[in-house]
Design a protein around this motif. Structure first.
Motif, PDB file in Angstrom:
ATOM      1  N   LEU A 120       0.862  -1.177   0.000  1.00 25.13           N
ATOM      2  CA  LEU A 120       0.000   0.000   0.000  1.00 25.13           C
ATOM      3  C   LEU A 120       0.896   1.224   0.000  1.00 25.13           C
ATOM      4  CD1 LEU A 120      -1.507   0.638   3.552  1.00 25.13           C
ATOM      5  CD2 LEU A 120       0.343  -0.966   3.136  1.00 25.13           C
ATOM      6  N   LEU A 121       0.486   2.268  -0.695  1.00 28.20           N
ATOM      7  CA  LEU A 121       1.322   3.453  -0.816  1.00 28.20           C
ATOM      8  C   LEU A 121       0.995   4.445   0.291  1.00 28.20           C
ATOM      9  CD1 LEU A 121       1.182   3.895  -4.703  1.00 28.20           C
ATOM     10  CD2 LEU A 121       2.948   2.769  -3.323  1.00 28.20           C
ATOM     11  N   GLN A 122       1.233   4.040   1.516  1.00 29.39           N
ATOM     12  CA  GLN A 122       1.001   4.895   2.667  1.00 29.39           C
ATOM     13  C   GLN A 122       2.201   4.805   3.610  1.00 29.39           C
ATOM     14  OE1 GLN A 122      -2.773   4.347   4.615  1.00 29.39           O
ATOM     15  NE2 GLN A 122      -3.903   4.198   2.689  1.00 29.39           N
ATOM     16  N   ILE A 123       2.264   5.747   4.547  1.00 31.57           N
ATOM     17  CA  ILE A 123       3.345   5.737   5.527  1.00 31.57           C
ATOM     18  C   ILE A 123       2.778   5.344   6.891  1.00 31.57           C
ATOM     19  CG2 ILE A 123       4.765   7.381   4.279  1.00 31.57           C
ATOM     20  CD1 ILE A 123       3.759   9.575   6.142  1.00 31.57           C
ATOM     21  N   PRO A 124       3.626   4.825   7.775  1.00 33.26           N
ATOM     22  CA  PRO A 124       3.141   4.331   9.072  1.00 33.26           C
ATOM     23  C   PRO A 124       2.340   5.352   9.869  1.00 33.26           C
ATOM     24  CG  PRO A 124       5.390   3.587   8.705  1.00 33.26           C
ATOM     25  CD  PRO A 124       5.070   4.530   7.582  1.00 33.26           C
ATOM     26  N   GLU A 125       2.733   6.629   9.815  1.00 33.94           N
ATOM     27  CA  GLU A 125       2.027   7.648  10.590  1.00 33.94           C
ATOM     28  C   GLU A 125       0.558   7.727  10.184  1.00 33.94           C
ATOM     29  OE1 GLU A 125       6.364   8.989  10.445  1.00 33.94           O
ATOM     30  OE2 GLU A 125       4.929   7.982   9.123  1.00 33.94           O
TER      31      GLU A 125
END
Length: 227
Positions: A41-46
């Motif tokens: 998925l193209l997301q960051i942990p935050e």
């Protein structure tokens, strides 16, 4: 490039440090290596943590994500709904081919895939049978040009109940516009431009800046709450 921050413990210092980290991380493509339950998925942990918190708090019966890539985000939302014990996820994209395998994933039973333009009102006709649910969370992460996000906001904002959220991701493009290799125009043609216009015309929505408290985010100021 030399980074000079006078005081990293001040509000301005933290902001400068966060923006520098966000630019460096994006330039290195770190976000492209993120997965959930084995699916990219193209997301960051935050943002993943904040979205998980929102789902747990709101307990939406229906989550709609526009722009699904390979479906890792759909599995993230589905996994939280699985813990809650109810709810379903609809993933909308102009091409759902790469996400079809999530339907056979152990968490896939809660997921429905819809192919179409999320900026067109006609997309609602394909999910009309699901729109009887009143507790809806919408996440916009598809075509990031201002014009398309503007249309998505028109289509999906009426679905959001009071106290509910419409999340607009990738407003970070405004911050990233001067990163080497970024296409020209990101400083203005981005989701944040559409969000500013939307909020100016819709006083019943407000930014929930507490959703950006972890620092780096692909949706700075993009977590919109209906009053």
């Amino acid at each position: 490039m030399k980074l000079e921050i006078e005081n990293i413990y001040s509000e301005d210092g933290r902001k400068a440090l966060t923006e520098a980290y966000t630019k460096s991380m994006w330039s290195a493509g770190v976000y492209q290596k993120t997965t959930w339950c084995g699916v990219p998925l193209l997301q960051i942990p935050e943002d993943m943590v904040i979205l998980a918190e929102l789902i747990w708090k709101l307990r939406p019966k229906l989550i709609i994500e526009c722009g699904i890539y390979k479906g890792g985000g759909l599995l993230l939302y589905s996994s939280i709904l699985q813990l809650i014990g109810e709810g379903c996820v609809i993933g909308i994209d102009v091409n759902i081919t790469h996400a079809i395998p999530v339907k056979t994933h152990p968490l896939g039973d809660r997921i429905m895939l819809v192919q179409g333009d999320s900026g067109s009102p006609k997309i609602l006709d394909q999910i009309r049978h699901k729109l009887t649910e009143k507790n809806v969370l919408v996440i916009l992460d598809s075509d990031h040009c201002a014009a398309h996000v503007r249309e998505e906001l028109k289509v999906f904002s009426p679905l959001i109940p009071r106290g509910g959220y419409l999340v607009v991701l990738d407003g970070v493009m405004e911050i990233l516009h001067d990163v080497p290799g970024v296409p020209p125009g990101w400083d203005k043609d981005n989701p944040e431009t559409a969000v500013k216009e939307f909020l100016a015309a819709n006083a019943d929505f407000e930014r929930d800046m507490s959703c950006n408290r972890l620092g780096s985010s692909f949706g700075p100021g993009g977590y919109l709450r209906r009053k």
